[in-house]
Design an enzyme around this catalytic site. Structure first.
Site, PDB file in Angstrom:
ATOM      1  N   LYS A  58      14.861   3.567  -1.051  1.00  0.00           N
ATOM      2  CA  LYS A  58      14.853   3.446   0.410  1.00  0.00           C
ATOM      3  C   LYS A  58      16.246   3.211   1.013  1.00  0.00           C
ATOM      4  O   LYS A  58      16.969   4.165   1.256  1.00  0.00           O
ATOM      5  CB  LYS A  58      13.875   2.354   0.836  1.00  0.00           C
ATOM      6  CG  LYS A  58      12.411   2.773   0.628  1.00  0.00           C
ATOM      7  CD  LYS A  58      11.478   1.827   1.338  1.00  0.00           C
ATOM      8  CE  LYS A  58      10.015   2.160   1.104  1.00  0.00           C
ATOM      9  NZ  LYS A  58       9.499   3.204   1.943  1.00  0.00           N
ATOM     10  N   TYR A  63       0.011  11.823   4.178  1.00  0.00           N
ATOM     11  CA  TYR A  63      -1.377  11.361   4.332  1.00  0.00           C
ATOM     12  C   TYR A  63      -2.071  12.081   5.493  1.00  0.00           C
ATOM     13  O   TYR A  63      -2.610  11.457   6.397  1.00  0.00           O
ATOM     14  CB  TYR A  63      -1.408   9.836   4.548  1.00  0.00           C
ATOM     15  CG  TYR A  63      -0.463   9.107   3.610  1.00  0.00           C
ATOM     16  CD1 TYR A  63      -0.761   9.016   2.250  1.00  0.00           C
ATOM     17  CD2 TYR A  63       0.726   8.556   4.068  1.00  0.00           C
ATOM     18  CE1 TYR A  63       0.109   8.391   1.372  1.00  0.00           C
ATOM     19  CE2 TYR A  63       1.598   7.924   3.191  1.00  0.00           C
ATOM     20  CZ  TYR A  63       1.288   7.842   1.854  1.00  0.00           C
ATOM     21  OH  TYR A  63       2.161   7.226   0.998  1.00  0.00           O
ATOM     22  N   ASP A 118      10.042  -4.451  -8.390  1.00  0.00           N
ATOM     23  CA  ASP A 118      10.147  -3.284  -7.511  1.00  0.00           C
ATOM     24  C   ASP A 118      10.739  -3.746  -6.176  1.00  0.00           C
ATOM     25  O   ASP A 118      10.029  -4.276  -5.316  1.00  0.00           O
ATOM     26  CB  ASP A 118       8.754  -2.660  -7.333  1.00  0.00           C
ATOM     27  CG  ASP A 118       8.778  -1.460  -6.384  1.00  0.00           C
ATOM     28  OD1 ASP A 118       9.813  -1.234  -5.725  1.00  0.00           O
ATOM     29  OD2 ASP A 118       7.744  -0.760  -6.294  1.00  0.00           O
ATOM     30  N   TYR A 130       1.886  -2.125  -3.890  1.00  0.00           N
ATOM     31  CA  TYR A 130       2.108  -0.692  -3.646  1.00  0.00           C
ATOM     32  C   TYR A 130       3.402  -0.297  -4.334  1.00  0.00           C
ATOM     33  O   TYR A 130       4.440  -0.946  -4.151  1.00  0.00           O
ATOM     34  CB  TYR A 130       2.203  -0.386  -2.136  1.00  0.00           C
ATOM     35  CG  TYR A 130       2.501   1.078  -1.895  1.00  0.00           C
ATOM     36  CD1 TYR A 130       1.488   2.036  -1.977  1.00  0.00           C
ATOM     37  CD2 TYR A 130       3.798   1.525  -1.653  1.00  0.00           C
ATOM     38  CE1 TYR A 130       1.758   3.388  -1.810  1.00  0.00           C
ATOM     39  CE2 TYR A 130       4.077   2.872  -1.480  1.00  0.00           C
ATOM     40  CZ  TYR A 130       3.050   3.799  -1.562  1.00  0.00           C
ATOM     41  OH  TYR A 130       3.322   5.137  -1.409  1.00  0.00           O
TER      42      TYR A 130
HETATM   43  N1  PLP Z   1       7.747   0.892  -4.208  1.00  0.00           N
HETATM   44  C1  PLP Z   1       7.628   0.232  -3.033  1.00  0.00           C
HETATM   45  C2  PLP Z   1       7.622  -1.260  -3.027  1.00  0.00           C
HETATM   46  C3  PLP Z   1       7.510   0.936  -1.834  1.00  0.00           C
HETATM   47  O1  PLP Z   1       7.367   0.269  -0.671  1.00  0.00           O
HETATM   48  C4  PLP Z   1       7.542   2.357  -1.888  1.00  0.00           C
HETATM   49  C5  PLP Z   1       7.396   3.131  -0.647  1.00  0.00           C
HETATM   50  O2  PLP Z   1       7.025   2.633   0.383  1.00  0.00           O
HETATM   51  C6  PLP Z   1       7.673   2.996  -3.121  1.00  0.00           C
HETATM   52  C7  PLP Z   1       7.775   2.228  -4.259  1.00  0.00           C
HETATM   53  C8  PLP Z   1       7.680   4.502  -3.211  1.00  0.00           C
HETATM   54  O3  PLP Z   1       8.889   5.006  -2.743  1.00  0.00           O
HETATM   55  P1  PLP Z   1       8.997   6.540  -2.274  1.00  0.00           P
HETATM   56  O4  PLP Z   1       8.167   6.665  -1.056  1.00  0.00           O
HETATM   57  O5  PLP Z   1      10.473   6.741  -2.053  1.00  0.00           O
HETATM   58  O6  PLP Z   1       8.494   7.369  -3.422  1.00  0.00           O
END
Ligand code: PLP
Length: 458
Positions: free
Chosen positions: A285, A27, A256, A155
């Site tokens: 993560k 960003y 997610d 997100y």
């Molecule tokens: N899903 C969630 C809930 C997240 O917090 C993030 C990243 O912060 C992602 C997906 C995307 O993961 P990445 O940054 O490894 O592509």
């Protein structure tokens, strides 16, 4: 082509000029580069800077490095794997680390999740989940089920399908116009974790489901914690209600857990607060303990069957570095550490200390809310903060904290000591107090009354 030196970069001074002129950071703008901090090593819960300073890390490198840096058993597992097989294509080939990791993921997640797709990052795990859902409905002779329903303030990543299910106002929808698929959005859950549940919270999403279900392939949501969309902790009853709605209207539920998985909220997976199971689950993560990029999308037998009944007969995804052995080895070592069983106590101690030490920040005039769940501590300010400025203030206090939007938050490694954690909470409070005492002078004047431009954890 002239050959470039490869051996001396560890010891030479960091070339900040080259960095600012040529290297994108998350960003960031290549025209107005923001100051970056040079990190040359990391150990335990500390980042070691090029000038020798050590900063206590309050971010776990974007929530991933749960066991701390340079952990001997993860490093050893990766070294062994590096010398054995660092990478091999996954098309037509398999290998022990991928099998071992997948066995563990199947065993540790809910019973219905039996199939594993090893993706290369969180965003890709989300793309894979969405693609699975669409192919599933093709296989079930309902190809019109193509929309995805989600909640505001979500997100799920920065790739195109992931962006389409991020918050419609705070996310990047407007930036890319029609290039981002139009999805369905219900209001964000309002009933907070640990407080009473207000059943009307589910009214709008129930109505959307009732009206649109013939076109809805899946609901996607971050369980319990809406992370980059505002660090909001919501009520488990909301998730239970959502599971029931998905069953009633024949819609897949994608959870997610990329940010919440592996203990961060106090449960191994946040969905356990609600006692529900996903049809498709995304992990990332902390999967590798934050050592190397890897994510996974798990699904049920039924979803896998539906996908195989779609016209292609196969699941249409297969990245070059799928199932990377080095990453799988790191993940197995990280899961070993979790399975040693210290994390629940570590996380609950962090939670208790965060609650105790952050509570009085609510007295500062510019603080809107203070909240804690598991190893997550948040001070929400009344106005958007100036991230680069605050980052510098934090570094001066010996800590690495990167606020976003109105949020000054930490998600430290689980192995953080009580005194290191106090260093983080004291710094958070000092900065919040400074902003309050200077009536906002700690905040970029132009941004004071603005909401964050877009939601990201940047
Ligand atoms: N899903 C969630 C809930 C997240 O917090 C993030 C990243 O912060 C992602 C997906 C995307 O993961 P990445 O940054 O490894 O592509």
């Amino acid at each position: 082509m002239t050959s470039k030196p490869t051996s001396d970069y560890h010891t030479s001074p960091i070339d900040y000029t080259f960095d600012s002129q040529h290297i994108w950071h998350p960003y960031s703008s290549m025209q107005q580069s923001q100051a970056v901090t040079g990190v040359v090593a990391a150990d335990g819960c500390e980042l070691i800077l090029d000038d020798g300073r050590r900063l206590v890390d309050g971010t776990s490198s974007w929530w991933a490095c749960v066991h701390g840096y340079n952990h001997p058993s993860i490093v050893a597992a990766m070294q062994t794997q590096l010398h054995t097989l660092s990478h091999v294509m996954f098309g037509g080939i398999t290998h022990p680390p991928a099998i071992e990791l997948s066995k563990r993921l199947v065993a540790m997640t809910s019973e219905s999740l039996t199939k594993v797709f090893l993706a290369d990052s969180g965003s890709i795990a989300v793309e894979v989940a969405l693609k699975m859902a669409l192919q599933y409905w093709q296989g079930k002779q309902q190809p019109q089920k193509q929309r995805v329903l989600t909640v505001k303030n979500g997100y799920h990543g920065d790739t195109f399908a992931a962006m389409s299910v991020c918050d419609p106002e705070g996310g990047m929808h407007t930036m890319f116009g029609d290039a981002v698929t139009q999805q369905l959005f219900a209001p964000a859950p309002q009933s907070q974790f640990g407080q009473d549940f207000e059943p009307s919270d589910l009214d709008e999403i129930s109505q959307l489901m009732a009206e649109q279900h013939p076109h809805i392939a899946a609901v996607i949501i971050e369980p319990i914690l809406q992370g980059a969309g505002g660090m909001r902790f919501y009520h488990p009853e909301y998730l239970r209600g959502l599971r029931k709605l998905c069953d009633k209207y024949n819609v897949l539920l994608i959870l997610d857990e990329i940010a919440t998985g592996f203990g961060r909220t106090g449960k191994l997976f946040a969905y356990q607060y609600a006692g529900i199971e996903a049809d498709i689950l995304c992990l990332g993560k902390a999967l590798t303990g934050g050592y190397i990029s890897l994510a996974a999308t798990l699904c049920s037998d039924d979803v896998a069957l539906g996908v195989s009944q779609s016209p292609s007969g196969v699941f249409m995804h297969g990245p070059t570095f799928m199932g990377n052995p080095l990453a799988c080895a790191a993940a197995c070592a990280s899961l070993d550490l979790l399975q040693q069983g210290h994390w629940p106590q570590q996380v609950s101690q962090i939670e208790a200390q965060l609650k105790q030490e952050l509570a009085d920040a609510i007295d500062y005039s510019q603080v809107a809310d203070v909240r804690v769940l598991g190893a997550i501590g948040v001070i929400e300010m009344r106005h958007t903060v100036d991230t680069p400025r605050l980052q510098q203030l934090f570094a001066e206090q010996g800590v690495w904290i990167r606020p976003f939007g109105k949020l000054i938050y930490i998600m430290p490694p689980y192995v953080i000591s009580a005194s290191q954690l106090s260093q983080l909470t004291q710094a958070m409070k000092q900065v919040a107090k400074h902003i309050s005492d200077t009536s906002g002078l700690g905040i970029d004047q132009d941004q004071r009354h603005e909401e964050p431009k877009f939601i990201s954890h940047g």
